[in-house]
Design an enzyme around this catalytic site. Structure first.
Site, short mmCIF file in Angstrom:
data_model
loop_
_atom_site.label_atom_id
_atom_site.label_comp_id
_atom_site.label_asym_id
_atom_site.label_seq_id
_atom_site.Cartn_x
_atom_site.Cartn_y
_atom_site.Cartn_z
N ASP A 108 83.13 -49.88 10.81
CA ASP A 108 83.01 -50.01 12.79
C ASP A 108 83.31 -51.35 12.69
OD1 ASP A 108 82.52 -50.69 15.43
OD2 ASP A 108 80.90 -48.76 14.88
N CYS A 158 79.64 -54.03 13.63
CA CYS A 158 78.59 -53.08 12.41
C CYS A 158 79.09 -54.91 11.51
CB CYS A 158 79.19 -52.26 11.34
SG CYS A 158 78.86 -52.31 9.88
N ARG A 212 79.95 -45.88 15.69
CA ARG A 212 78.60 -45.83 15.59
C ARG A 212 77.79 -45.46 17.33
NH1 ARG A 212 76.27 -51.05 13.92
NH2 ARG A 212 77.40 -52.67 15.59
N CYS A 269 79.90 -54.39 7.79
CA CYS A 269 81.19 -53.81 7.42
C CYS A 269 81.94 -55.50 7.28
CB CYS A 269 81.95 -52.81 8.56
SG CYS A 269 81.04 -51.58 8.95
#
Length: 233
Positions: A116, A119, A146, A122
């Site tokens: 994502d 994120c 998410r 991430c």
């Protein structure tokens, strides 16, 4: 989702006295909870069937009296291996043409990462892409918004995956650059999201191994390489 989760929590007492004579009876029972069986297979446990639904894999005893959901491990070998997602591995591979792939020059391992762009971890994983590749790990990305499919991040990731140069678009997004809107294409991140839910993804990054084993959260390159080696990938 809350209603489904509540129903699942009651299932141990709700299912009594029924014997599943065939798949149609399983379908009928699941429909009461708003669930639908995509497939029914032996689980590896005597007297228990593995049922794939839109919200993941559940297990139902052949007499219909018991049901459970969660990780299932095969401990017959040297190391425990998660088997709950085995039935989803083929489904995962059908999305290969929708993945954004960062291939290791000297490939040893292949993992699929649900990511994502909003994120933090991430971002951290992506910043270390060269190190993952240097460890022989090929990273294949699927999108997992998410905050849900209606969130702006989902629309942005749809645009990234639809870009003619998707990897460059993803690189730019992780650097905070503006995302050019692209309304639609043959790639559909809703399918990524739905598969993620079935695999048990509830946060990002989520790393799926070749056999369907799910590793939740960020692992640095060397730690992931060690985990893959120990797992016997």
């Amino acid at each position: 989702m809350k209603k489904i989760a509540f129903c699942l929590s009651l299932i141990f007492t709700a299912f009594t006295g029924n014997v599943f004579a065939d798949n149609s009876m399983i379908d009928k029972s699941l429909s009461k909870m708003g669930l639908k069986a995509e497939s029914v297979n032996p689980s590896g446990i005597t007297g228990v069937s593995s049922v794939l639904t839109q919200h993941g894999t559940i297990y139902i005893s052949d007499d219909g009296n018991y049901m459970f959901q969660g990780p299932l491990y095969d401990i017959s070998g040297k190391t425990p291996k998660q088997v709950v997602n085995k039935s989803l591995v083929k489904k995962l591979e059908t999305l290969k043409d929708q993945m954004i792939i960062y291939k290791a020059p000297k490939e040893k391992y292949v993992v699929t990462v649900f990511t994502d762009i909003t994120c933090g971890y991430c971002h951290k994983l992506h910043e270390n892409m060269k190190e993952y590749n240097d460890e022989g790990i090929t990273i294949r990305y699927l999108a997992f918004p998410r905050h849900g499919l209606q969130h702006q991040s989902a629309k942005d990731m749809q645009s990234i995956w639809c870009s003619a140069k998707a990897a460059k678009a993803l690189d730019a997004a992780f650097k905070g650059e503006k995302i050019l809107p692209i309304e639609s294409c043959k790639k559909d991140i809703a399918k990524h999201y739905e598969l993620g839910l079935q695999l048990g993804v509830n946060g990002t990054p989520a790393i799926v191994l070749k056999d369907g084993t799910l590793i939740s959260g960020f692992l640095p390159p060397k730690e992931l390489a060690n985990a893959l080696a120990q797992h016997g990938e």
